[in-house]
Write a protein that holds these residues in place. Structure first.
Motif, mmCIF file in Angstrom:
data_model
loop_
_atom_site.group_PDB
_atom_site.id
_atom_site.type_symbol
_atom_site.label_atom_id
_atom_site.label_comp_id
_atom_site.label_asym_id
_atom_site.label_seq_id
_atom_site.Cartn_x
_atom_site.Cartn_y
_atom_site.Cartn_z
ATOM 1 N N UNK A 138 -94.704 17.770 51.133
ATOM 2 C CA UNK A 138 -95.701 18.670 51.688
ATOM 3 C C UNK A 138 -95.625 18.711 53.210
ATOM 4 N N UNK A 139 -95.837 19.894 53.757
ATOM 5 C CA UNK A 139 -96.048 20.063 55.187
ATOM 6 C C UNK A 139 -97.454 19.551 55.494
ATOM 7 N N UNK A 140 -97.580 18.722 56.523
ATOM 8 C CA UNK A 140 -98.836 17.993 56.723
ATOM 9 C C UNK A 140 -99.748 18.582 57.783
ATOM 10 N N UNK A 141 -99.229 19.415 58.669
ATOM 11 C CA UNK A 141 -99.997 19.735 59.860
ATOM 12 C C UNK A 141 -99.526 21.059 60.437
ATOM 13 N N UNK A 142 -100.470 21.877 60.904
ATOM 14 C CA UNK A 142 -100.153 23.129 61.584
ATOM 15 C C UNK A 142 -100.803 23.126 62.953
ATOM 16 N N UNK A 143 -100.023 23.434 63.981
ATOM 17 C CA UNK A 143 -100.512 23.475 65.359
ATOM 18 C C UNK A 143 -100.333 24.891 65.886
ATOM 19 N N UNK A 144 -101.329 25.373 66.596
ATOM 20 C CA UNK A 144 -101.262 26.672 67.249
ATOM 21 C C UNK A 144 -100.405 26.545 68.501
ATOM 22 N N UNK A 145 -99.168 27.025 68.432
ATOM 23 C CA UNK A 145 -98.240 26.870 69.558
ATOM 24 C C UNK A 145 -98.692 27.657 70.781
ATOM 25 N N UNK A 146 -99.527 28.667 70.601
ATOM 26 C CA UNK A 146 -100.014 29.462 71.722
ATOM 27 C C UNK A 146 -101.379 29.039 72.217
ATOM 28 N N UNK A 147 -101.828 27.845 71.849
ATOM 29 C CA UNK A 147 -103.168 27.379 72.199
ATOM 30 C C UNK A 147 -103.414 27.411 73.700
ATOM 31 N N UNK A 148 -102.413 27.071 74.504
ATOM 32 C CA UNK A 148 -102.603 26.971 75.959
ATOM 33 C C UNK A 148 -102.370 28.286 76.684
ATOM 34 N N UNK A 149 -101.865 29.316 75.986
ATOM 35 C CA UNK A 149 -101.444 30.528 76.700
ATOM 36 C C UNK A 149 -102.016 31.824 76.138
ATOM 37 N N UNK A 150 -102.459 31.875 74.893
ATOM 38 C CA UNK A 150 -102.932 33.114 74.251
ATOM 39 C C UNK A 150 -101.914 34.242 74.390
ATOM 40 N N UNK A 151 -100.717 34.076 73.820
ATOM 41 C CA UNK A 151 -99.665 35.096 73.970
ATOM 42 C C UNK A 151 -99.984 36.352 73.168
ATOM 43 N N UNK B 110 -95.565 20.649 60.922
ATOM 44 C CA UNK B 110 -95.001 19.292 60.963
ATOM 45 C C UNK B 110 -94.796 18.777 59.546
ATOM 46 N N UNK B 111 -93.589 18.228 59.328
ATOM 47 C CA UNK B 111 -93.135 17.920 57.976
ATOM 48 C C UNK B 111 -92.410 16.572 57.980
ATOM 49 N N UNK B 112 -93.131 15.471 57.832
ATOM 50 C CA UNK B 112 -92.476 14.154 57.807
ATOM 51 C C UNK B 112 -91.653 13.952 56.537
ATOM 52 N N UNK B 113 -90.588 13.165 56.676
ATOM 53 C CA UNK B 113 -89.716 12.801 55.554
ATOM 54 C C UNK B 113 -89.664 11.278 55.502
ATOM 55 N N UNK B 114 -90.669 10.616 54.913
ATOM 56 C CA UNK B 114 -90.839 9.171 55.108
ATOM 57 C C UNK B 114 -90.002 8.271 54.209
ATOM 58 N N UNK B 115 -89.342 8.811 53.182
ATOM 59 C CA UNK B 115 -88.567 7.916 52.319
ATOM 60 C C UNK B 115 -87.273 7.527 53.032
ATOM 61 N N UNK B 116 -86.754 6.360 52.725
ATOM 62 C CA UNK B 116 -85.741 5.737 53.579
ATOM 63 C C UNK B 116 -84.391 6.457 53.571
ATOM 64 N N UNK B 117 -84.102 7.263 52.578
ATOM 65 C CA UNK B 117 -82.819 7.985 52.554
ATOM 66 C C UNK B 117 -82.962 9.428 53.029
ATOM 67 N N UNK B 118 -84.123 9.801 53.537
ATOM 68 C CA UNK B 118 -84.397 11.212 53.824
ATOM 69 C C UNK B 118 -83.459 11.794 54.871
ATOM 70 N N UNK B 119 -83.077 10.995 55.874
ATOM 71 C CA UNK B 119 -82.254 11.556 56.959
ATOM 72 C C UNK B 119 -80.917 12.079 56.442
ATOM 73 N N UNK B 120 -80.438 11.511 55.325
ATOM 74 C CA UNK B 120 -79.158 11.980 54.803
ATOM 75 C C UNK B 120 -79.287 13.337 54.118
ATOM 76 N N UNK B 121 -80.526 13.780 53.885
ATOM 77 C CA UNK B 121 -80.736 15.090 53.272
ATOM 78 C C UNK B 121 -80.779 16.211 54.300
ATOM 79 N N UNK B 122 -80.646 15.884 55.606
ATOM 80 C CA UNK B 122 -80.704 16.923 56.634
ATOM 81 C C UNK B 122 -79.466 16.913 57.534
ATOM 82 N N UNK B 123 -78.439 16.152 57.178
ATOM 83 C CA UNK B 123 -77.255 16.028 58.029
ATOM 84 C C UNK B 123 -76.349 17.245 57.916
ATOM 85 N N UNK B 124 -76.152 17.738 56.717
ATOM 86 C CA UNK B 124 -75.231 18.853 56.507
ATOM 87 C C UNK B 124 -75.810 20.134 57.103
ATOM 88 N N UNK B 125 -74.939 20.928 57.712
ATOM 89 C CA UNK B 125 -75.389 22.161 58.358
ATOM 90 C C UNK B 125 -76.032 23.127 57.372
#
Length: 555
Positions: free
Chosen positions: A423-436, A444-459
Motif C-alpha cells: 500500500x501507498x502510505x502517504x500523500x503530500x501536496x507538492x504545491x503546498x508552499x507555492x500554489x501553482x 510515499x511507498x515504503x518497501x520494508x521487507x528485506x528483499x524489496x530492493x532487488x525488486x526495483x533494480x531492473x530498468x
C-alpha cells in the motif's frame, strides 16, 4: 573526541503544535603535497533541482499515464553499485592535493561542503546529480521532491535556524503547524475514535495524548546525544514503539493504531513493532514543533546548500569513488570520472558522507585495521522506498499538506503483510508552499521487507510497480477532487537503501558512537545513518559536528 554535539531537541523549536492538536481531537604511501588542480571533469547538469523542458513519453498502465522509466537511484546495467569490484583497476599517482574530500553529495555531504567552503574542498557524488534523496524537479510553475519532503521548525537563534537564515529559506517556506487527515475505510477524516467509542478507547487516547505532551516536553528523547544514553532513552530503547505505546495506553483504538502505523512506515520505513520506542518518540514528538515545507520539498534545501557552496567547492557529480586508502598525512581517494577516466586525489581529511552500506565497500581494508568499525557498519539496517509524483493538469481544490492513506480498516502490521499488500502510505501536496497553476501530489511507498530492493533494480521493474500503483492512484483521486483525466503523468522514483532504522536496543547499545567514530582523526563519517534516524536534522547536525572537528584539525 570530547566535542559538544547538539541534540535534535536543542536544534528544534521548543513548543507544541501539530500532534497535540491532533490527539486533542590499509596500505601506506607517501603524501603528494601541493599538487596542481587538474582540469575539471565534464560538466553535468548536477543541480539537486533540475528544470524539465518536457515530461517525456508516457505509457498508459491500468488507465494511468506513467513515465517510461525510473527516476531516483540509477543502477547501470541493472546492477547494484559496489556489489562488484570497484577498485580492481590500477589508479594513477595523485594529480591533485586538497584539504578535504567529501564522498557523497546528499544533504550530509552538501552541508559539510557548505561548512567547509572556505577550505580547499572537493565533493564527489556517484549519481549524475547532487542531492541524494533530496533531489527535485520543476516543470512550468510546478515542482516536486523525488523523496525527502520536509524538516522541522528550529529553535530561534540555534545552529539550524542560523543555517536556514544564511541560506534564505524562511522567505521560501510555508510552515505547516497543525491539522491532519487520514483515510480510514475509504473515507478521509481526522476522528481518531470513530462513532460510539468505548470507554477503554477514550482512556487509551487520553493516555496517548499525555504521552505525546510528555515526550514533546520535559522527557523528549534527545538524539543525537553525547556520551552514553540517558535513563529515558535507555528505557525507551529497550522496547519496540508498539510495545511502549501499549504499555502506556493499553490496546490502541483501531484508528489510532492505523494512523501511527501509517506514520511509522511513511516516515521511518518500518512498522512500529520493528522500531525502537526511542526513535519512535523522537520522531512523533518532534512533529509537535511544526514543519517547514519548501517549494520542492527538501530538494529546496539541497539546492540552497549547492548554490552557496558551488563557487568555492569543486563539485564532481557522476564520479565514482572506488576506494579511500589511508596514507601518510592523509588519504588517497581513487575515483573515476563519468567517462571512466581514472584519477587519484590526495586529501588531508576525508569525510564519508555516504551511507554505510557504500562506505564499507569504499574502505575494503577496514576489516584488517578496524574490525569493530566494519562490524558496526554491517549492523545498519535499511529499507527500500518508492516515491510516485503525480503531475496534474489543474490545481488541487483541497488545501492540505499531508494525508495518510491505506484505504481499509486495517493497515499492514508487519513486513510480510506489507509485501503481500503493498500500500501507498502517504500523500503530500507538492504545491503546498507555492500554489501553482497546476498541482502535483507526492505519494510515499515504503518497501520494508528485506528483499524489496532487488525488486526495483531492473530498468523494466517500473512497470510492475506501475501496475500496483495505478488502481491505488485511481481510488484516491476523489479525495483530492480529481478525475483520471486530470493526471498528466506519474513519475516513479526508486531508492534502494533509502531509510536506516533503529530497532529496539540499537540506540543505547553504543552502535551510533562506533559508527560516527573517526579513524585516525582524518577519516570522518557524517550521515543520518550514524544514528539510524532518517531525518534532515540528523544529516545537518552530523555535518556540523564533523565540519567543526575538521576545521579544528586543519588549524
Amino acid at each position: 573526541m570530547g566535542r559538544e554535539h547538539p541534540s535534535r531537541r536543542q536544534v528544534l523549536l521548543q513548543g507544541l503544535g501539530a500532534l497535540s492538536a491532533m490527539v486533542a481531537l590499509g596500505r601506506r604511501a607517501h603524501a603528494a603535497p601541493n599538487l596542481p588542480i587538474p582540469p575539471s571533469p565534464p560538466r553535468l547538469l548536477s543541480d539537486p533541482v533540475i528544470r524539465l523542458a518536457s515530461l517525456g513519453e508516457s505509457e498508459l498502465v491500468g488507465g494511468v499515464p506513467f513515465a517510461k522509466r525510473w527516476f531516483g537511484d540509477t543502477f547501470e546495467g541493472n546492477a547494484i553499485p559496489f556489489h562488484g569490484c570497484e577498485n580492481c583497476d590500477d589508479f594513477p599517482p595523485p594529480s591533485e592535493s586538497v584539504d578535504v574530500a567529501i564522498v557523497g553529495g546528499g544533504l550530509s555531504g552538501l552541508a559539510t561542503a557548505y561548512q567547509l567552503r572556505d577550505r580547499n574542498t572537493v565533493l564527489f557524488e556517484l549519481r549524475p546529480r547532487m542531492g541524494g534523496n533530496a533531489m527535485g524537479e520543476a516543470y512550468g510553475d510546478q515542482s516536486w521532491s523525488l523523496a525527502s519532503a520536509y524538516f522541522m521548525q528550529a529553535k530561534r537563534g540555534g545552529p539550524l535556524a542560523t543555517l536556514y537564515d544564511e541560506l534564505g529559506l524562511p522567505a521560501q517556506w510555508r510552515q505547516d503547524s497543525g491539522g491532519f487527515s487520514f483515510e480510514y475505510d475509504g473515507v478521509v477524516g481526522s476522528d481518531l475514535l470513530g462513532p460510539d467509542p468505548s470507554p477503554a478507547d477514550k482512556r487509551a487516547l487520553a493516555a496517548y495524548r499525555e504521552a505525546v505532551l510528555r515526550f514533546a516536553g520535559r522527557d523528549y528523547p534527545e538524539i543525537p546525544f553525547e556520551g552514553r544514553a540517558n535513563a529515558i532513552i535507555t528505557e525507551l530503547d529497550g522496547r519496540s514503539f508498539r510495545g511502549d505505546l501499549e504499555l502506556r495506553c493499553g490496546t490502541l483504538p483501531p484508528r489510532l493504531a492505523y494512523l501511527l502505523q501509517a506514520y511509522c512506515y511513511s516516515s521511518l520505513g518500518v512498522g512500529f513493532d520493528e522500531l525502537s520506542a526511542a526513535a519512535g518518540w523522537n520522531f512523533v514528538a518532534a512533529e509537535e514543533f511544526g514543519r517547514n515545507v519548501l517549494p520542492t520539498g527538501n530538494a529546496g534545501l539541497a539546492q540552497a546548500l549547492w548554490n552557496q557552496a558551488r563557487a568555492r567547492v569543486r563539485m564532481r557529480a557522476g564520479c565514482t569513488v572506488a576506494e579511500v586508502r589511508l596514507v601518510d598525512g592523509g588519504s588517497h581517494v581513487f575515483w573515476r570520472m563519468s567517462d571512466a577516466t581514472r584519477r587519484t586525489t590526495f586529501a588531508r581529511h576525508v569525510v564519508m558522507a555516504n551511507s554505510k552500506h557504500i562506505a564499507r565497500h569504499v574502505l575494503p581494508w577496514l576489516g584488517a585495521v578496524d574490525e569493530p568499525k566494519l562490524e558496526a557498519m554491517h549492523r545498519v539496517p535499511t529499507v527500500a522506498y518508492i516515491v510516485a509524483n503525480v503531475v496534474l493538469s489543474r490545481p488541487l481544490a483541497r488545501d492540505f499538506y499531508d494525508l495518510y492513506l491505506g484505504g481499509g480498516r486495517a493497515f499492514p502490521m508487519d513486513d510480510n503483510a506489507f509485501e503481500q499488500h503493498r500500500v501507498i502510505t502517504d500523500a503530500v501536496n507538492a504545491g503546498f508552499a507555492t500554489s501553482p497553476s497546476a498541482g502535483a501530489i507526492t505519494l510515499y511507498w515504503p518497501l520494508p521487507w528485506h528483499t524489496a530492493r532487488f525488486s526495483i533494480v531492473n530498468e523494466e521493474d517500473w512497470r510492475t510497480y506501475a501496475e500496483l500503483a495505478a488502481p491505488q492512484i485511481l481510488a484516491k483521486l476523489g479525495h483530492f477532487g480529481l478525475a483520471p483525466r486530470d493526471v498528466t503523468q506519474v513519475r516513479l522514483s526508486r531508492w534502494g537503501h533509502a531509510m536506516p532504522f533503529a530497532g529496539p536496543g540499537t540506540i543505547s547499545s553504543g552502535l551510533p558512537q562506533e559508527l560516527r567514530r573517526p579513524i585516525g582523526d582524518r577519516l570522518w563519517f557524517a550521515n543520518q545513518d550514524n544514528w539510524l534516524l532518517p531525518a534532515v536534522e540528523t544529516c545537518l547536525t552530523e555535518a556540523m559536528w564533523v565540519s567543526a572537528a575538521v576545521q579544528s584539525a586543519l588549524g
